[in-house]
Design an enzyme around this catalytic site. Structure first.
Site, PDB file in Angstrom:
ATOM      1  N   ARG A   1     -10.425   9.960  13.156  1.00 51.99           N
ATOM      2  CA  ARG A   1      -9.615   8.921  13.421  1.00 51.99           C
ATOM      3  C   ARG A   1      -8.496   9.424  14.516  1.00 51.99           C
ATOM      4  O   ARG A   1      -7.401  10.389  13.993  1.00 51.99           O
ATOM      5  CB  ARG A   1      -9.108   8.537  11.868  1.00 51.99           C
ATOM      6  CG  ARG A   1      -7.958   6.677  12.462  1.00 51.99           C
ATOM      7  CD  ARG A   1      -8.583   6.161  10.531  1.00 51.99           C
ATOM      8  NE  ARG A   1      -8.901   6.126  10.456  1.00 51.99           N
ATOM      9  CZ  ARG A   1      -9.465   5.688   8.949  1.00 51.99           C
ATOM     10  NH1 ARG A   1      -7.969   6.048   7.330  1.00 51.99           N
ATOM     11  NH2 ARG A   1      -9.801   5.055   8.372  1.00 51.99           N
TER      12      ARG A   1
ATOM     13  N   SER B   1       2.764  -2.313  10.063  1.00 53.64           N
ATOM     14  CA  SER B   1       2.618  -4.085   9.595  1.00 53.64           C
ATOM     15  C   SER B   1       3.035  -4.334   7.853  1.00 53.64           C
ATOM     16  O   SER B   1       3.630  -5.443   7.789  1.00 53.64           O
ATOM     17  CB  SER B   1       1.544  -4.807  10.144  1.00 53.64           C
ATOM     18  OG  SER B   1       0.379  -3.768   9.347  1.00 53.64           O
ATOM     19  N   LYS B   2       2.783  -3.236   7.226  1.00 58.58           N
ATOM     20  CA  LYS B   2       2.303  -3.317   5.779  1.00 58.58           C
ATOM     21  C   LYS B   2       4.181  -3.313   5.312  1.00 58.58           C
ATOM     22  O   LYS B   2       4.696  -3.587   4.500  1.00 58.58           O
ATOM     23  CB  LYS B   2       1.494  -2.305   5.319  1.00 58.58           C
ATOM     24  CG  LYS B   2       0.140  -2.911   5.439  1.00 58.58           C
ATOM     25  CD  LYS B   2      -0.229  -4.770   4.433  1.00 58.58           C
ATOM     26  CE  LYS B   2       0.726  -4.532   2.397  1.00 58.58           C
ATOM     27  NZ  LYS B   2       0.114  -5.639   2.054  1.00 58.58           N
TER      28      LYS B   2
ATOM     29  N   LYS C   1     -15.357   0.162   4.577  1.00 61.95           N
ATOM     30  CA  LYS C   1     -13.962   1.159   3.667  1.00 61.95           C
ATOM     31  C   LYS C   1     -14.943   2.496   3.931  1.00 61.95           C
ATOM     32  O   LYS C   1     -16.323   2.194   3.154  1.00 61.95           O
ATOM     33  CB  LYS C   1     -12.985   1.198   2.887  1.00 61.95           C
ATOM     34  CG  LYS C   1     -12.048  -0.671   2.953  1.00 61.95           C
ATOM     35  CD  LYS C   1     -11.352  -0.859   4.030  1.00 61.95           C
ATOM     36  CE  LYS C   1     -10.427  -1.388   4.619  1.00 61.95           C
ATOM     37  NZ  LYS C   1      -9.887  -2.281   3.429  1.00 61.95           N
ATOM     38  N   LEU C   2     -15.210   3.390   3.063  1.00 62.31           N
ATOM     39  CA  LEU C   2     -15.493   4.984   3.521  1.00 62.31           C
ATOM     40  C   LEU C   2     -16.341   5.154   1.912  1.00 62.31           C
ATOM     41  O   LEU C   2     -17.431   4.880   2.372  1.00 62.31           O
ATOM     42  CB  LEU C   2     -14.703   5.995   3.125  1.00 62.31           C
ATOM     43  CG  LEU C   2     -15.382   7.006   2.545  1.00 62.31           C
ATOM     44  CD1 LEU C   2     -15.587   8.028   3.656  1.00 62.31           C
ATOM     45  CD2 LEU C   2     -14.319   8.644   1.703  1.00 62.31           C
TER      46      LEU C   2
ATOM     47  N   TYR D   1      -2.157  -0.486  10.748  1.00 64.46           N
ATOM     48  CA  TYR D   1      -1.879  -1.686   9.930  1.00 64.46           C
ATOM     49  C   TYR D   1      -0.463  -0.757   8.630  1.00 64.46           C
ATOM     50  O   TYR D   1       0.135  -1.910   9.048  1.00 64.46           O
ATOM     51  CB  TYR D   1      -3.383  -1.114   8.926  1.00 64.46           C
ATOM     52  CG  TYR D   1      -3.320  -0.825   7.486  1.00 64.46           C
ATOM     53  CD1 TYR D   1      -2.617  -2.843   7.129  1.00 64.46           C
ATOM     54  CD2 TYR D   1      -3.691  -0.125   6.442  1.00 64.46           C
ATOM     55  CE1 TYR D   1      -2.950  -2.446   5.331  1.00 64.46           C
ATOM     56  CE2 TYR D   1      -3.577  -0.442   5.055  1.00 64.46           C
ATOM     57  CZ  TYR D   1      -3.526  -1.515   4.682  1.00 64.46           C
ATOM     58  OH  TYR D   1      -3.186  -2.058   2.907  1.00 64.46           O
TER      59      TYR D   1
ATOM     60  N   ARG E   1      -7.963  11.363  -0.506  1.00 62.34           N
ATOM     61  CA  ARG E   1      -7.458  10.285  -0.707  1.00 62.34           C
ATOM     62  C   ARG E   1      -6.927  10.231  -2.348  1.00 62.34           C
ATOM     63  O   ARG E   1      -7.718  10.777  -2.767  1.00 62.34           O
ATOM     64  CB  ARG E   1      -8.159   9.458  -0.535  1.00 62.34           C
ATOM     65  CG  ARG E   1      -8.247   9.119   1.678  1.00 62.34           C
ATOM     66  CD  ARG E   1      -6.491   8.207   1.861  1.00 62.34           C
ATOM     67  NE  ARG E   1      -6.929   8.325   2.781  1.00 62.34           N
ATOM     68  CZ  ARG E   1      -6.071   9.332   4.403  1.00 62.34           C
ATOM     69  NH1 ARG E   1      -5.777  10.093   3.739  1.00 62.34           N
ATOM     70  NH2 ARG E   1      -5.875   8.967   5.806  1.00 62.34           N
TER      71      ARG E   1
ATOM     72  N   THR F   1       1.003  -1.502  -0.370  1.00 58.24           N
ATOM     73  CA  THR F   1      -0.314   0.121  -0.027  1.00 58.24           C
ATOM     74  C   THR F   1       0.773   1.496   0.223  1.00 58.24           C
ATOM     75  O   THR F   1       1.914   1.331   0.461  1.00 58.24           O
ATOM     76  CB  THR F   1      -0.869  -0.094   1.633  1.00 58.24           C
ATOM     77  OG1 THR F   1      -1.574   1.111   1.099  1.00 58.24           O
ATOM     78  CG2 THR F   1      -0.659  -0.601   2.693  1.00 58.24           C
ATOM     79  N   ASP F   2      -0.022   2.494  -0.061  1.00 56.84           N
ATOM     80  CA  ASP F   2       1.191   3.531  -0.589  1.00 56.84           C
ATOM     81  C   ASP F   2       0.876   4.324   0.932  1.00 56.84           C
ATOM     82  O   ASP F   2       2.061   5.356   1.278  1.00 56.84           O
ATOM     83  CB  ASP F   2       0.307   4.585  -0.912  1.00 56.84           C
ATOM     84  CG  ASP F   2      -1.094   5.106  -0.626  1.00 56.84           C
ATOM     85  OD1 ASP F   2      -1.573   4.373  -0.258  1.00 56.84           O
ATOM     86  OD2 ASP F   2      -1.615   6.200  -1.648  1.00 56.84           O
ATOM     87  N   GLU F   3       0.556   3.900   2.415  1.00 52.67           N
ATOM     88  CA  GLU F   3      -0.361   3.719   3.720  1.00 52.67           C
ATOM     89  C   GLU F   3       1.469   4.063   4.154  1.00 52.67           C
ATOM     90  O   GLU F   3       1.727   4.834   4.840  1.00 52.67           O
ATOM     91  CB  GLU F   3      -0.911   3.555   4.369  1.00 52.67           C
ATOM     92  CG  GLU F   3      -2.132   4.360   3.404  1.00 52.67           C
ATOM     93  CD  GLU F   3      -2.976   3.715   4.130  1.00 52.67           C
ATOM     94  OE1 GLU F   3      -3.464   3.156   5.215  1.00 52.67           O
ATOM     95  OE2 GLU F   3      -5.120   3.535   3.216  1.00 52.67           O
TER      96      GLU F   3
END
Ligand code: NAD
Ligand code: TYD
Length: 350
Positions: A287, A159-160, A195-196, A156, A220, A131-133
Site C-alpha cells: 500500500r 480527514s479524520k 478490510k483485512l 483517510y 495492527r 481512530t488511532d490512525e
C-alpha cells in the site's frame, strides 16, 4: 426521554452501537442517520428495526440543509457521530470523498448542534468517534497516548484528524460540549469484506488468493467490535466533557501472524486439513504510504472509566469466523455487484 442521533449506524461499528443503545436504554429514542453507501447495510439491524425506541433516517451528512432540518424536527439531546468514509485504500484512490464526508459532514453536524443547543449547552453532548490512525505510524516501540501529537499519514487519517480538530475547535470557540475517542482496528461481525479480516475470511472460504501487502510485517492492534461499542457506551455516560479517550485491547499482531491464525481457524471450522489455506497467501505490491505499526495505550479509559475488553483475541476471531459462516447470505449480498468492480480495480494489477 433523551433523543440521541447516531450517525453511520448502518455501518460496521455503528450498527453495534445502535443495537447496544436501543436494547439497553429503552428510555432513549435512538435515531440512526445513514446515507447507506456501499458500507451501510440495514440488514445489519434487522433484529432491532421494529423496536419502538428506534428510528432510521436516510440522509447525507454532507447536506447541511438536511442536517439542520433533521435537528429542527427532532431536537436531539446528543450526537454520537460515526458516519465516515473509513477505508484507507479507497482514500488513496479518491481522497475528495473523504474530505466531503469526514470533514464537511462533521462540520455540518457541529454547526447544527451549536445552532440548536446554543441557548443551553447543559445536558447536551457531541460525541465524535475517531481512530488511532490520526497519531501516525509507530516505528520504535511505544504506544499512542491521548497526548501523542497528531501526524496522519493517509488521506483517510488526515480527514479524520481534521474532523477531530474541528470538534475541539468548536468546544474551544463556542463552548460546545464534546468528547472524542480514538480507537484501534476493529474486527467482528458485520464488517464489510474490504478490510483485512473479513476480506481474508471471504477469500479463504472461496479459495481465492490472500493479498498480503508488502512483506506482511505491518502491525495492527485489534479490538472486538462489541468491546468498542461498550467503550462508547461508557464514555457517553461517564466520560468528562472536553476529554479524549484512547480505546484498544493491548492486542498487537503482525499481519502475517494474524493471517496464519485466520487460516488455521477457518480450516478447522470448515473441516479442511490444517494448513491448507496457507497456500493461498500471495504477496502483492505494498500500500502507498503504508503505516508500519499502530498500538494504543488504553490505560486512561481503563483506570478512569473502568472499561476493559471482554474477549481474548482467539475467542473473538472464532466468534467472527462463526458469524461469517452463519451469515453466508449477508456475505453474498454485499460481495455482488459493485463489490466485484471494486475488487478488480483494487487487486488486479498488484
Ligand atoms: P463503515 O465504513 O463500516 O460505516 C460507515 C457508515 O457511515 C456506513 O453505514 C455509511 O453508509 C455511512 N456514511 C458514509 N458516508 C455518509 C454520509 N455522507 N452521510 C451519512 N452516512 C454516511 O465504518 P466503520 O468501520 O463502522 O467506522 C465507523 C467510525 O468509526 C468511523 O468514523 C471510523 O473512522 C471510526 N473507526 C473505525 C475503526 C475500524 O477499525 N473500522 C477503528 C477506529 C475508528
Ligand atoms: P485494513 O483492514 O485496511 O485496516 P487499516 O489499514 O485501517 O489498518 O488493513 C489492516 C492491515 O492489513 C494493514 O496493514 C494493511 C493490510 N492489508 C493487506 O495486507 N491486504 C489487504 O488486502 C488489506 C485490505 C489490508
Amino acid at each position: 426521554m433523551k433523543k440521541i442521533l447516531i450517525t453511520g449506524g448502518a455501518g460496521f461499528i455503528g450498527s453495534h452501537v445502535v443495537r447496544l443503545f436501543v436494547k439497553m436504554y429503552k428510555e432513549y429514542q435512538i435515531f440512526n442517520l445513514d446515507k447507506l453507501t456501499y458500507a451501510g447495510n440495514l440488514e445489519n439491524l434487522t433484529d432491532i428495526e421494529s423496536e419502538p425506541n428506534y428510528t432510521f433516517c436516510k440522509g447525507d451528512i454532507v447536506d447541511g440543509d438536511y442536517i439542520r432540518e433533521l435537528f429542527e424536527t427532532h431536537r436531539f439531546d446528543a450526537v454520537i457521530h460515526l458516519a465516515a468514509e473509513s477505508h484507507v485504500d479507497r482514500s488513496i484512490t479518491n481522497p475528495m470523498e473523504f474530505i466531503q464526508t469526514n470533514v464537511v459532514g462533521t462540520v455540518n453536524l457541529l454547526n447544527a448542534a451549536k445552532h440548536f443547543w446554543k441557548d443551553d449547552f447543559s445536558d447536551k453532548l457531541f460525541y465524535h468517534v475517531s481512530t488511532d490512525e490520526v497519531y501516525g505510524s509507530l516505528h520504535d516501540g511505544g504506544f499512542f497516548l491521548e497526548t501523542t501529537p497528531y501526524d496522519p499519514q493517509s488521506p483517510y487519517s488526515a480527514s479524520k484528524a481534521s474532523s477531530d480538530h474541528f470538534v475541539r475547535a468548536y468546544q474551544n470557540t463556542y463552548g460546545l460540549p464534546v468528547v472524542i475517542s480514538n480507537c484501534s482496528n476493529n474486527y467482528g461481525p458485520n464488517q464489510f469484506p474490504e478490510k483485512l479480516i473479513p476480506l481474508f475470511i471471504n477469500n479463504i472460504l472461496n479459495n481465492k488468493p490472500l493479498p498480503v501487502y508488502g512483506k506482511g510485517e505491518n502491525v495492527r492492534d485489534w479490538l472486538y467490535v462489541v468491546d468498542h461499542a461498550r467503550a462508547i457506551d461508557v464514555i457517553f455516560h461517564k466520560g468528562k466533557i472536553g476529554e479524549t479517550y484512547n480505546i484498544g485491547g493491548f492486542n498487537e499482531w503482525k499481519n502475517l501472524d494474524l493471517i496464519k491464525v485466520l487460516c488455521k481457524t477457518v480450516d478447522a471450522k470448515i473441516g479442511r486439513p490444517e494448513g491448507t489455506s496457507l497456500s493461498l497467501i500471495t504477496y502483492v505490491k505494498d500500500r502507498a504510504g503504508h503505516d508500519l505499526r499502530y498500538a494504543i495505550d488504553a490505560s486512561k479509559i481503563m483506570h478512569e472509566l473502568g472499561w476493559e475488553p471482554s474477549l481474548q483475541f482467539e475467542e473473538g476471531i472464532g466468534k467472527t469466523v462463526d458469524w461469517y459462516l452463519e451469515n453466508k447470505e449477508w456475505l453474498n449480498n454485499v460481495t455482488s455487484g459493485a463489490y466485484l468492480q471494486y475488487y478488480s480495480d483494487q487487486y488486479q494489477n498488484r
